[in-house]
Every structure is written in structure tokens, then in C-alpha cells.
Design an enzyme around this catalytic site. Sequence first.
Site, PDB file in Angstrom:
ATOM      1  N   LYS A   1     -26.749 -35.296 -35.015  1.00 55.61           N
ATOM      2  CA  LYS A   1     -27.295 -34.042 -35.521  1.00 55.61           C
ATOM      3  C   LYS A   1     -27.926 -34.275 -36.888  1.00 55.61           C
ATOM      4  CE  LYS A   1     -25.724 -31.238 -32.247  1.00 55.61           C
ATOM      5  NZ  LYS A   1     -26.598 -30.366 -31.444  1.00 55.61           N
TER       6      LYS A   1
ATOM      7  N   ASP B   1     -31.124 -34.641 -33.211  1.00 52.54           N
ATOM      8  CA  ASP B   1     -31.196 -33.225 -32.872  1.00 52.54           C
ATOM      9  C   ASP B   1     -31.187 -32.385 -34.145  1.00 52.54           C
ATOM     10  OD1 ASP B   1     -31.159 -30.746 -31.777  1.00 52.54           O
ATOM     11  OD2 ASP B   1     -29.299 -30.996 -30.648  1.00 52.54           O
TER      12      ASP B   1
ATOM     13  N   GLU C   1     -35.103 -33.906 -31.113  1.00 51.70           N
ATOM     14  CA  GLU C   1     -34.850 -32.653 -30.386  1.00 51.70           C
ATOM     15  C   GLU C   1     -35.037 -31.446 -31.305  1.00 51.70           C
ATOM     16  OE1 GLU C   1     -31.428 -33.371 -27.891  1.00 51.70           O
ATOM     17  OE2 GLU C   1     -30.839 -31.274 -28.082  1.00 51.70           O
TER      18      GLU C   1
ATOM     19  N   ASP D   1     -35.141 -27.874 -26.876  1.00 51.88           N
ATOM     20  CA  ASP D   1     -33.797 -27.458 -26.459  1.00 51.88           C
ATOM     21  C   ASP D   1     -33.659 -25.942 -26.629  1.00 51.88           C
ATOM     22  OD1 ASP D   1     -31.181 -27.077 -25.843  1.00 51.88           O
ATOM     23  OD2 ASP D   1     -30.353 -28.312 -27.436  1.00 51.88           O
TER      24      ASP D   1
ATOM     25  N   LYS E   1     -29.702 -27.452 -20.323  1.00 50.85           N
ATOM     26  CA  LYS E   1     -28.266 -27.203 -20.290  1.00 50.85           C
ATOM     27  C   LYS E   1     -28.046 -26.287 -19.094  1.00 50.85           C
ATOM     28  CE  LYS E   1     -27.554 -27.984 -25.141  1.00 50.85           C
ATOM     29  NZ  LYS E   1     -28.020 -27.550 -26.458  1.00 50.85           N
TER      30      LYS E   1
END
Length: 334
Positions: A137, A166, A192, A220, A244
Site C-alpha cells: 500500500k 496500491d 493500482e 480498483d 473483487k
Amino acid sequence: MDFRFAFRRYSMAFRRPVRTSAGTWTEREGVFVRTERPDGTVGYGEAAPVPSFGRESVGEVEAACRSLGDRIGGDAIAGLPESLCTLRNALACAVGGDPWVARQSSLGVAALLPAGSAALDDAPPKADAGFRVFKWKVGVGAADDEMAILDDLFGALPGGSSIRLDANGAWDRRTAGRWLAYSSDRPVEFVEQPLAPDSRGIEDSLSGLASDYPVAIALDESVANEVDVGRWLERGWPGYFVIKPSLMGDVQGALSRLAAADAKVVFSSALETGIGAQAGLRAAFAWDGELPAVGFGVWPLFSDPGFDGPAAVPFLRIADVDRINPEEIWNAAS
Ligand code: MG
């Protein structure tokens, strides 16, 4: 056909808080649903909205479940608000069983690393366990600090490793450009969600960034449900779609559109429990085509390991997914 219907709201602490650019997330909340056919066959599903996505709340899901009563028809989904994607998903799983045919013999798995310098402690044992794709992250601290940590991280990982970054929508366009330039000559698999999904002109900004830098960009938060997926497909988005499955109201519809467009898909966990993860992973195993490592290397995740999905291993087999017992997780939520 009529089903007996029941639901349970759950709240489960993460074993350690999940830090992203959106803040610190300490516990997972969601709603399990259970259906029973007249012949006694039981089905389960999980509705677990991600709060930072801001699309639906657990309270709304719970209220909708309460309004369904204790018996539902097979068409109950059609009567639910479009916006409650996770609940439509959960009911489809509970009522429809497992519609997927596995086409992948095994799936590579990306290991999730904690944000900040904690990743430097976490990565070596994961590399020793065989992982070669990692997710980290960013946008949690200052860009310069994170780039320095990332260079140390690359140095600590075995050759052939790659890292997906991300940002969870944390950056402005200038910072995103800096990161994409930095990533272009390092083993970054993709970046991302560099920009917030609701930022002005995001479609043009992301398309511009995608053509200005060689490193791939993944959507995302921008593709949180099947409507978003359709919109970005129509735009001819050239990068990845992080899917997801737990968050899609119509997983099969979204995936068949992505497959028809020959889109680049990355399956990923929404940090749901084993019930949602089992359904999501079955969808991933059914994907016909090349797949980057799935973003399901997140377990152990919960303070009660009974809520976890399959143990994080570098390669998952369908037997690992079939072994999850939704009934045990349902019972643990009582
Ligand atoms: Mg993400």
C-alpha cells in the site's frame, strides 16, 4: 421455489489493523445469509461492503435482510435495490450454489505486505515461503519516504520478484506521474488506483497517465461494481481491472463482459471472511485465460482464525478452496 432465509450480522477484528491511504481499518463488518431449500439443501453467502468505497453500508444490508422476512423466493434478488451489490451477490451465492467450472489448475497468489517500513520485516519470510508477487500500500506516507522504503524492499527480495503498488486513490495527478515514472524502470507489476475514483476528469486523467508511462495501471475503487466495469470497458480501458468478486452484484455478468472484451483481470480479496472468499476464488478458478497472481494472499487476517479463508500459499489449488466450510463460519458468527 421457496427458501427459508436467515441472516447474521458479524463484526470481527483484524489480527492487526489494515493501514491504507484511506485510514486505519480495525474490524470487518458484514452480513452472512443462509438459505435452505425444502429438500434441506443449505446455501451461504456473505455481504461485506468496503466502507472506504462508500457505495453501500452494512446497516443498509442488514435492514434489507430484515425486510425479506424468513422465507424468500428464488427471485428475491430482483426486488433488492440495485445499489446493494454485496447483498445481491450474497443471495446469488446462497440461492444459486456454485455455478462455476474450474478452468485453472492452480492460481498464483500475491502476498499482501503491511504499509510503511513494516513491509521490510514481513517480506523476507514471505519470499522464503515462495511468494514472488507482493502487494504494498502506498500513499500512506510521503512519496519520498515510500520510494526509499520500496528501494530497500526491492533489494531484500529475490530476483524475479515483482511488487504491485496500491495507492487507493491517494494521489493527485502530479504525484501519480512521479510514481509512474519511478515505477517504470523497476519491477513494478502495476500501480493500482493512483487517483481517487470521484476525482474530476478521472477518465481522461487515467487514460493520459496510461499512455504517458510504460508501467501498467489497474483500476480498483473505480470498478467497484458491474456498472463501473461496463463503463470502463466501453471506454476501452487498456490497463488492468481489479475484480473483487464479493463486491459485484452480478459477478457472472461482469466476468462474461470482461472475457468478451479480452480484458486484463486481477482477482482480489475484499478482506471478506472465508464464505465470501470461497465464492470469489471459485470465480477466479473459472476464468478462462491468463491470470496474474490473485490478490488473496491476505490470511491469517482475523483475530478469530475461524473466519479466515485459505492459508496464504504461493499457489492455491481448488481443493484449498473447497475445504472452506461455510457452515462453521456461520456458526462462529452466532
Ligand atoms: Mg486496491
